[in-house]
Scaffold this active site. Sequence first.
Site, PDB file in Angstrom:
ATOM      1  N   GLU A 133      20.792  88.260  -5.045  1.00 34.64           N
ATOM      2  CA  GLU A 133      20.211  87.783  -3.782  1.00 34.64           C
ATOM      3  C   GLU A 133      20.076  88.930  -2.783  1.00 34.64           C
ATOM      4  OE1 GLU A 133      22.935  84.526  -3.325  1.00 34.64           O
ATOM      5  OE2 GLU A 133      21.980  83.581  -5.059  1.00 34.64           O
ATOM      6  N   HIS A 190      24.538  92.017  -5.653  1.00 28.47           N
ATOM      7  CA  HIS A 190      24.182  90.656  -6.083  1.00 28.47           C
ATOM      8  C   HIS A 190      22.660  90.499  -6.071  1.00 28.47           C
ATOM      9  CE1 HIS A 190      23.726  86.318  -6.073  1.00 28.47           C
ATOM     10  NE2 HIS A 190      24.907  86.291  -6.659  1.00 28.47           N
ATOM     11  N   ASN A 217      32.046  83.154  -5.558  1.00 30.02           N
ATOM     12  CA  ASN A 217      31.163  83.735  -4.557  1.00 30.02           C
ATOM     13  C   ASN A 217      30.656  82.594  -3.681  1.00 30.02           C
ATOM     14  OD1 ASN A 217      29.139  84.977  -3.113  1.00 30.02           O
ATOM     15  ND2 ASN A 217      27.781  85.322  -4.878  1.00 30.02           N
ATOM     16  N   TRP A 218      31.206  82.511  -2.485  1.00 34.08           N
ATOM     17  CA  TRP A 218      30.866  81.370  -1.621  1.00 34.08           C
ATOM     18  C   TRP A 218      29.509  81.528  -0.955  1.00 34.08           C
ATOM     19  CZ3 TRP A 218      36.006  80.029   1.447  1.00 34.08           C
ATOM     20  CH2 TRP A 218      37.019  79.732   0.525  1.00 34.08           C
ATOM     21  N   LYS A 219      28.922  82.719  -1.044  1.00 37.94           N
ATOM     22  CA  LYS A 219      27.625  82.998  -0.414  1.00 37.94           C
ATOM     23  C   LYS A 219      27.667  82.618   1.074  1.00 37.94           C
ATOM     24  CE  LYS A 219      25.537  82.557  -4.894  1.00 37.94           C
ATOM     25  NZ  LYS A 219      24.371  82.245  -5.707  1.00 37.94           N
ATOM     26  N   GLY A 239      29.149  80.609  -8.305  1.00 38.50           N
ATOM     27  CA  GLY A 239      28.598  80.327  -6.983  1.00 38.50           C
ATOM     28  C   GLY A 239      28.872  78.881  -6.591  1.00 38.50           C
ATOM     29  N   GLY A 240      27.894  78.026  -6.818  1.00 40.36           N
ATOM     30  CA  GLY A 240      27.958  76.622  -6.389  1.00 40.36           C
ATOM     31  C   GLY A 240      29.274  75.929  -6.696  1.00 40.36           C
ATOM     32  N   GLU A 286      24.507  88.543 -14.384  1.00 39.75           N
ATOM     33  CA  GLU A 286      23.988  87.281 -13.862  1.00 39.75           C
ATOM     34  C   GLU A 286      22.472  87.238 -14.037  1.00 39.75           C
ATOM     35  OE1 GLU A 286      26.751  85.598 -10.649  1.00 39.75           O
ATOM     36  OE2 GLU A 286      25.606  87.162  -9.676  1.00 39.75           O
ATOM     37  N   GLY A 319      21.999  79.355  -9.583  1.00 47.20           N
ATOM     38  CA  GLY A 319      21.687  78.217  -8.713  1.00 47.20           C
ATOM     39  C   GLY A 319      20.628  77.287  -9.260  1.00 47.20           C
ATOM     40  N   SER A 334      25.156  79.415 -12.775  1.00 45.92           N
ATOM     41  CA  SER A 334      25.362  77.993 -13.065  1.00 45.92           C
ATOM     42  C   SER A 334      26.566  77.728 -13.970  1.00 45.92           C
ATOM     43  CB  SER A 334      24.085  77.375 -13.653  1.00 45.92           C
ATOM     44  OG  SER A 334      23.014  77.485 -12.739  1.00 45.92           O
TER      45      SER A 334
END
Length: 253
Positions: A98, A96, A10-12, A235-236, A168, A174, A214
């Site tokens: 966010e 998600h 997930n590149w956000k 993600g990251g 999640e 993150g 993470s």
Amino acid sequence: MGRLPFIAGNWKMNKTVEEALDLVRGLKVHLKGIEDVEVAIAPPFTALYAVSQELKGSSIHLASQNLFWEEKGAFTGEISPVMLKEINCRYAIIGHSERRQYFGETDETVNQRIKAALRYDLKVIFCIGETLNEREEGKTFSVIERQVEGGLKGLGEKEVRDIVIAYEPVWAIGTGKTATPQQAQETHRFIRQKIERLYSGGISEGIRIQYGGSVTPENSKGLMNQEDIDGALVGGASLNAEFFSRIVRFKEI
Ligand code: PGA
């Protein structure tokens, strides 16, 4: 149990088109020949088309980070399932944390988006997870239960079969604080049991449940070794071709 592991990036809100293409080219090299793990990436909307062209002939699937439930019309700023299908999106990430936290997403709107995705033959990565407060107050399972029931409301066995659930915990996203493999396994087990109570026909044994929060090349194997963890939503670490590929190649570590 025959569930194909599924790792999604997930590149956000990261990567320009040029940067996205660079990353995809790197992934194609690093992930060449991978067959025993399904892989998907979710670039931002502006890069989806260019990335879909670059992915032609590759086994990496394309995912969107969201979608709207109408086909077209006066919905400024939204993207429809038809638009995503046209450019070969296979998956849509829905709900998600966010989106829930910053953009007013609720169990009801998540449910509407999931139904729309399935209606247009997009597969769904359905995200759920508790906040730190909820965990500390002992509400993890009740929150998960509410999110699962709300998100899947009105869906039959045939539809649910195509859904991937991403657990999640919000406190792990993150933050560098991963859930321990045991903590994650406990909740994944609970989710699978919940699906078993809601659906018959072996759905709960077949449904894939990803862990997210993470995930790194260092902790992926420990998580993936758990019985009810069938993949990861990253993600990251998905923004770097080498890191993400090492997560996908967890079996080789
Ligand atoms: P993270 O994000 O890997 O950067 O924690 C995961 C996610 O939000 O999907």
